[in-house]
Design a protein around this motif. Structure first.
Motif, PDB file in Angstrom:
ATOM      1  N   ILE A   1     -41.435  40.758  10.690  1.00  8.04           N
ATOM      2  CA  ILE A   1     -41.337  39.391  11.206  1.00  8.04           C
ATOM      3  C   ILE A   1     -40.640  39.322  12.568  1.00  8.04           C
ATOM      4  O   ILE A   1     -41.214  38.861  13.551  1.00  8.04           O
ATOM      5  N   VAL A   2     -39.410  39.790  12.626  1.00  2.98           N
ATOM      6  CA  VAL A   2     -38.581  39.535  13.816  1.00  2.98           C
ATOM      7  C   VAL A   2     -39.127  40.228  15.059  1.00  2.98           C
ATOM      8  O   VAL A   2     -39.384  39.585  16.083  1.00  2.98           O
ATOM      9  N   ASN A   3     -39.333  41.543  14.993  1.00  2.00           N
ATOM     10  CA  ASN A   3     -39.755  42.265  16.200  1.00  2.00           C
ATOM     11  C   ASN A   3     -41.139  41.875  16.701  1.00  2.00           C
ATOM     12  O   ASN A   3     -41.329  41.711  17.904  1.00  2.00           O
TER      13      ASN A   3
ATOM     14  N   ALA B   1     -42.438  38.966  16.510  1.00  2.00           N
ATOM     15  CA  ALA B   1     -42.315  37.638  17.122  1.00  2.00           C
ATOM     16  C   ALA B   1     -41.631  37.707  18.482  1.00  2.00           C
ATOM     17  O   ALA B   1     -41.881  36.870  19.353  1.00  2.00           O
ATOM     18  N   LEU B   2     -40.737  38.704  18.668  1.00  2.00           N
ATOM     19  CA  LEU B   2     -39.961  38.756  19.910  1.00  2.00           C
ATOM     20  C   LEU B   2     -40.505  39.770  20.909  1.00  2.00           C
ATOM     21  O   LEU B   2     -39.941  39.959  21.979  1.00  2.00           O
TER      22      LEU B   2
ATOM     23  N   LYS C   1     -39.851  31.446   7.921  1.00  2.00           N
ATOM     24  CA  LYS C   1     -40.700  32.565   7.519  1.00  2.00           C
ATOM     25  C   LYS C   1     -39.852  33.691   6.902  1.00  2.00           C
ATOM     26  O   LYS C   1     -40.199  34.243   5.859  1.00  2.00           O
ATOM     27  N   THR C   2     -38.741  33.985   7.567  1.00  2.00           N
ATOM     28  CA  THR C   2     -37.860  35.047   7.074  1.00  2.00           C
ATOM     29  C   THR C   2     -37.303  34.700   5.707  1.00  2.00           C
ATOM     30  O   THR C   2     -37.287  35.518   4.799  1.00  2.00           O
TER      31      THR C   2
ATOM     32  N   ASP D   1     -32.176  33.303  15.623  1.00  2.00           N
ATOM     33  CA  ASP D   1     -33.142  32.275  15.250  1.00  2.00           C
ATOM     34  C   ASP D   1     -34.205  32.829  14.323  1.00  2.00           C
ATOM     35  O   ASP D   1     -34.565  32.221  13.318  1.00  2.00           O
ATOM     36  N   GLN D   2     -34.713  34.018  14.687  1.00  2.00           N
ATOM     37  CA  GLN D   2     -35.766  34.646  13.877  1.00  2.00           C
ATOM     38  C   GLN D   2     -35.241  35.055  12.500  1.00  2.00           C
ATOM     39  O   GLN D   2     -35.935  34.909  11.501  1.00  2.00           O
TER      40      GLN D   2
ATOM     41  N   SER E   1     -35.123  32.079  10.275  1.00  2.00           N
ATOM     42  CA  SER E   1     -36.275  31.169  10.335  1.00  2.00           C
ATOM     43  C   SER E   1     -36.843  30.936   8.935  1.00  2.00           C
ATOM     44  O   SER E   1     -36.525  31.645   7.991  1.00  2.00           O
TER      45      SER E   1
ATOM     46  N   LYS F   1     -31.721  34.649  20.173  1.00  2.00           N
ATOM     47  CA  LYS F   1     -33.142  34.567  19.800  1.00  2.00           C
ATOM     48  C   LYS F   1     -33.401  35.323  18.506  1.00  2.00           C
ATOM     49  O   LYS F   1     -34.147  34.873  17.643  1.00  2.00           O
ATOM     50  N   VAL F   2     -32.772  36.497  18.386  1.00  2.00           N
ATOM     51  CA  VAL F   2     -32.934  37.282  17.161  1.00  2.00           C
ATOM     52  C   VAL F   2     -32.347  36.521  15.976  1.00  2.00           C
ATOM     53  O   VAL F   2     -32.927  36.469  14.896  1.00  2.00           O
TER      54      VAL F   2
END
Lengths: 523, 407
Positions: B42-44, B46-47, B314-315, B308-309, B312, B305-306
């Protein structure tokens, strides 16, 4: 005093001395021995603890070898390869008056327990292998105790079954072992001899299984006419099997002993039915290497820890020998102003406990020794280099060498001086060759101290995990696995870490003894 | 010439792939697998467009000690776990970045936001939370022919069921696994209406309500219905329960992941913590861990930003469906996962509801941290192992506690 009486007293005394020595060594070695035995257990926390070790039973080891061969990975490191048919047998007791029903047998889809090993996306045997041909064999009448211990009549039925991993391609050709690339791609690719090749999925089964083949996985391919076809991924981890019985039934025998029995004997779980000897007997040792991977590179990190510990210990040994022998020689033989004051200062650093000085040392390393570390491209010394820099030489080592040099006859140096040797020549050619026993002692004690050191390395090396030394790494194992009660793996790591020191001790006992005596007695 | 061209090409390639690396510190153990899964799935992804890559660096050994060490030596990550249990202490170090105006706390459960707030500033965002529930082994209750624990149980009916199971199954089996730990016992103490700190900020262990809970909890061990985990050579009651010889345990949702790995065949159900007979209320703890940003981080914007992810929707959906913990966002609390009938989902539901039922308090002890619990745990241990009477143990605990709180 008759001689017979005297002799018997002598024998009695010897018996006493030996008994005391043996008892003492058992007390000292006990934890290590029990830890070693426990490292072979599936459930190190079993209660009440027993000394029965099915893992070391030759019959079971033979079965593990044969099952490993049947899985296709060989008798030592078992695997499950496409095309494998693994035979398995279970015997089940059914009490009289109950229907003899066959057990429910399935390959389980289990994630690895804990720790860094759980990170990797494994290939599940359950996605590829199925249980087939479950057949009842002979039935004999027997008596078994029930849960209260009362004997009950009944029958024992023997069942045979096969765990089958069918080929995912019909093509015939050369078998190739390859790895999928490190990143997941929509179309299956594999790295063969350094080249990335496309892999064909030529059957509907293979296409369905595409999502079950993760990145960075070992696969078996069939090469035909320059094309590669997917035969199936090779399952390295384990082939877990579950045998479920009806209420009241009991498992009396099986090809391998069950790893875990639950639900009053109804659920029998086999962790791996294609283990090979390593995967069965030395499973915890194998896991210590396999499950501790660097998340960045995927390499085994346990070896890195061993390597770090060795590197630091060996460099420390070399620098200690160099500096301690030179400083010791200067204190023993040379005359210079302030010598005694300097020696007292050296002794003083020996007298201050490490817990007092560690904070100032810590701050020094944080600034990278006034920025020296920047010369090597390191922002600070919180890495294995810091451990080396902070342990180049110790005052105890200087003291040891000085005492030894003082025990040597001065006449030799004087003779060398008359022949026109400089101080260094006299040290290098005359005195040093005579100090080999002292240098051996120094090397051994330094190596041992550095190898076993925990407190200072745990403060200095923190991150990334590939920087740790073995003792700190083992503490990290404890963090990762102890919560799950998985002490077998931790103990396996501890046994591995003890091996070098045990070997060192076996080969160089003489010097260990000398180190405590030789430096104190002046000849 | 050729070589310099190659060099230039290599340099250009390096510049093009320059990325901001954000380091995350958290627990080792199972979290390593979970967080890395989150980052990879998810995180990487998205960023990636922002050129940010998050890397998880678990801290070894005792996490809080290791984090203190890392913060003081400047080797700590850009984002890190902060446990509610030690949050006040870490906030006081001034090493955490206040998040007001940088992260919106509106979508999160208010009590969880409050747990990481100090003098009006928020220092961490709860990644998830957990509370306690009764996990019970269905097979043992079936075998003993005793009704399962349920939401109507009071202390006395619950204890009665456990005694019956123990009686039916004999000496190798126990009704429940009870550690000598306020982190579990506290739920019973709270149910009586007792509070850790009264209005004046004092802790009164000699209160009759505290004694009532104490006697109930230790009494179960005295009449052999309950056993300490250490007596089954286990470190915690989950391990005790996984062994299959104990009918019930008091744990949070973390037990379901553990059992899936370690006791694949164990059939279990989940019931709320029983009510106190007099107050008719339940007690419970809230356990939570938040993500905090390192004030000295060189890549603060990327770290936010991380963050936030990591928190989130989704997470949190992923965390929930993996059966790991309960999401801290209010919007997810009506998630369909809670209505599934798998044993993991039912466990999550009971744990989630337990956090807002009766007297529920955060698992933290002002600035005293773990020191507050030490005398209480010692008293529990002394009475459960038969070394002291309740009155002696509590008297000693009260005086020890007073000296802890005077420091």
């Amino acid at each position: 005093m008759n001689p017979a009486h005297y002799r018997s007293r002598l024998v009695a005394r010897a018996v006493w001395v030996y008994t005391i020595l043996i008892a003492f060594s058992l007390v000292v070695l006990g934890p290590f021995l029990l830890g070693t035995l426990t490292s072979f257990k599936d459930n190190p926390l079993e209660y009440p603890p027993t000394l029965s070790l099915p893992k070391l039973d030759p019959g079971n080891m033979g079965a593990a070898y044969r099952l490993g061969v049947a899985g296709g990975g060989g008798g030592f490191f078992g695997e499950l390869q496409p095309g494998a048919e693994v035979p398995f047998e279970v015997s089940i007791f059914t009490p009289a008056g109950q229907d003899v029903v066959p057990p429910v047998v399935q390959v389980l889809r289990l994630q690895p327990g804990a720790g860094i090993g759980a990170v990797r996306d494994p290939v599940y045997a359950a996605d590829f292998a199925t249980v087939q041909d479950l057949k009842a064999g002979q039935t004999v009448s027997a008596q078994r105790p029930d849960r209260e211990g009362k004997l009950q009549d009944g029958t024992i039925t023997r069942y045979t079954l096969k765990v089958v991993y069918p080929h995912l391609t019909q093509q015939q050709g050369e078998k190739v072992r390859a790895r999928t690339p490190k990143t997941f791609t929509e179309d299956l690719e594999a790295v063969v001899g350094g080249q990335v090749v496309k892999v064909n999925l030529d059957t509907p089964e293979a296409q369905q299984q595409r999502t079950n083949v993760p990145a960075d996985t070992v696969v078996s391919l069939i090469k035909k006419d320059g094309q590669y076809y997917l035969d199936g991924p090779i399952i390295l981890d384990r082939t877990p099997l579950n045998v479920e019985l009806d209420r009241g039934q009991q498992l009396t025998d099986s090809t391998l002993p069950p790893t875990k029995v639950e639900r009053f004997g109804r659920a029998n779980f086999f962790n791996n039915i294609t283990p090979g000897i390593m995967g069965f007997t030395f499973n915890n040792y194998l896991r210590a290497f396999r499950e501790s991977v660097d998340l960045e590179t995927g390499n085994s990190i346990f070896l890195r820890w061993v390597g770090n510990s060795f590197l630091i210990a060996i460099v420390k040994v070399l620098t200690s020998i160099a500096f301690a022998s030179m400083a010791g020689y200067a204190f023993a033989r040379l005359q210079f102003p302030g010598k005694n004051l300097l020696f007292v200062l050296v002794l003083f650093t020996m007298m201050v406990p490490m817990q007092v000085t560690f904070l100032s040392n810590f701050l020094l390393l944080r600034d990278g020794l006034w920025g020296l570390s920047k010369l090597f491209g390191l922002p600070n010394f919180f890495n294995p280099w810091g451990l080396i820099v902070s342990g180049l030489v110790g005052s105890a080592q200087v003291f040891l060498m000085k005492q030894f040099f003082e025990s040597l006859p001065r006449e030799l140096d004087e003779a060398a001086a008359i022949d026109g040797a400089s101080a260094f020549q006299s040290f290098w050619y005359v005195t040093l060759p005579q100090t080999l026993p002292a240098i051996a002692t120094l090397a051994i004690t330094t190596f041992q101290g550095s190898w076993n050191d925990f407190f200072w390395p745990s403060v200095v090396v923190q991150n990334p995990a590939s920087n740790l030394t073995l003792p700190v790494g083992l503490a990290n194992f404890r963090q990762a696995y102890a919560g799950q009660g998985d002490y077998g793996l931790i103990l396996a790591g501890a046994v591995i870490s003890a091996i070098p020191i045990i070997l060192l001790f076996l080969f160089f006992q003489r010097y260990f003894v000398e180190s405590s005596v030789g430096s104190a007695v002046k000849g | 010439m050729k070589r310099s061209l190659l060099l230039a090409a290599a340099l250009l390639a390096g510049a093009a792939s320059a990325e901001t690396v954000v380091k995350l510190n958290g627990f080792a153990g199972a979290d390593v697998a979970i967080v890395n899964d989150l980052l990879n799935k998810i995180v990487n992804p998205a960023l990636a467009k922002d050129g940010i890559r998050a890397v998880f660096e678990p801290l070894q050994g005792d996490f809080n000690a290791a984090l203190t060490n890392a913060l003081s030596s400047g080797t700590a990550g850009d984002l890190m776990y902060i446990d509610i249990f030690v949050a006040p202490g870490f906030i006081k170090t001034g090493k955490l970045l206040p998040l007001n105006g940088k992260v919106s706390t509106k979508p999160f459960v208010p009590s969880l936001v409050k747990a990481f707030t100090d003098t009006g500033k928020v220092y961490a965002i709860a990644k998830d939370f957990n509370s306690l529930a009764i996990t019970y082994n269905k097979d043992l209750f079936d075998e003993a022919d005793v009704a399962y624990p349920n939401e109507n149980d009071t202390w006395s009916t619950f204890a009665d069921k456990l005694r019956k199971v123990k009686k039916a199954l004999g000496n190798d089996y126990y009704g429940i696994c009870l550690p000598a730990d306020f982190a579990r016992f506290g739920a019973f103490a709270f149910a009586t209406g007792w509070k850790t700190f009264d209005s004046k900020g004092n802790s009164n262990l000699l209160d009759s309500r505290f004694k009532e809970a104490f006697n109930f909890y230790t009494g179960l061990v005295k009449d052999k219905t309950a056993i300490l985990p250490s007596d089954l050579s286990q470190g915690w009651s989950g391990g005790c329960f996984g062994g299959g010889k104990v009918a019930a345990a008091i744990e949070g949702a973390w037990i379901s992941g553990f059992l899936r790995d370690n006791a694949p065949n164990l059939k279990y159900g989940t019931a709320p913590i029983p009510r106190n007979d007099k107050t008719k209320k339940r007690g419970n703890f809230i356990f939570t861990v938040g993500w905090a940003v390192n004030k000295d981080s060189k890549v603060q914007a990327a770290a936010l930003k991380v963050l936030d992810q990591l928190t989130s929707e989704k997470t949190q959906q992923f965390i929930l469906t993996e059966g790991l913990a309960i999401p801290s966002r209010t919007s997810l609390q009506s998630n369909s996962y809670f209505n599934k009938t798998t044993q993991e989902a039912m466990n999550a539901k009971v744990v989630f509801e337990g956090a807002s039922d009766g007297y529920v308090y955060g698992y933290s002890f002002k600035q005293y941290g773990g020191d507050w619990m030490t005398p209480v745990n010692a008293a529990l241990q002394a009475v459960m192992s038969g070394k002291a009477t309740t009155d002696e143990a509590l008297k000693k605990a009260q005086s020890d506690l007073n000296s802890v709180m005077k420091r």
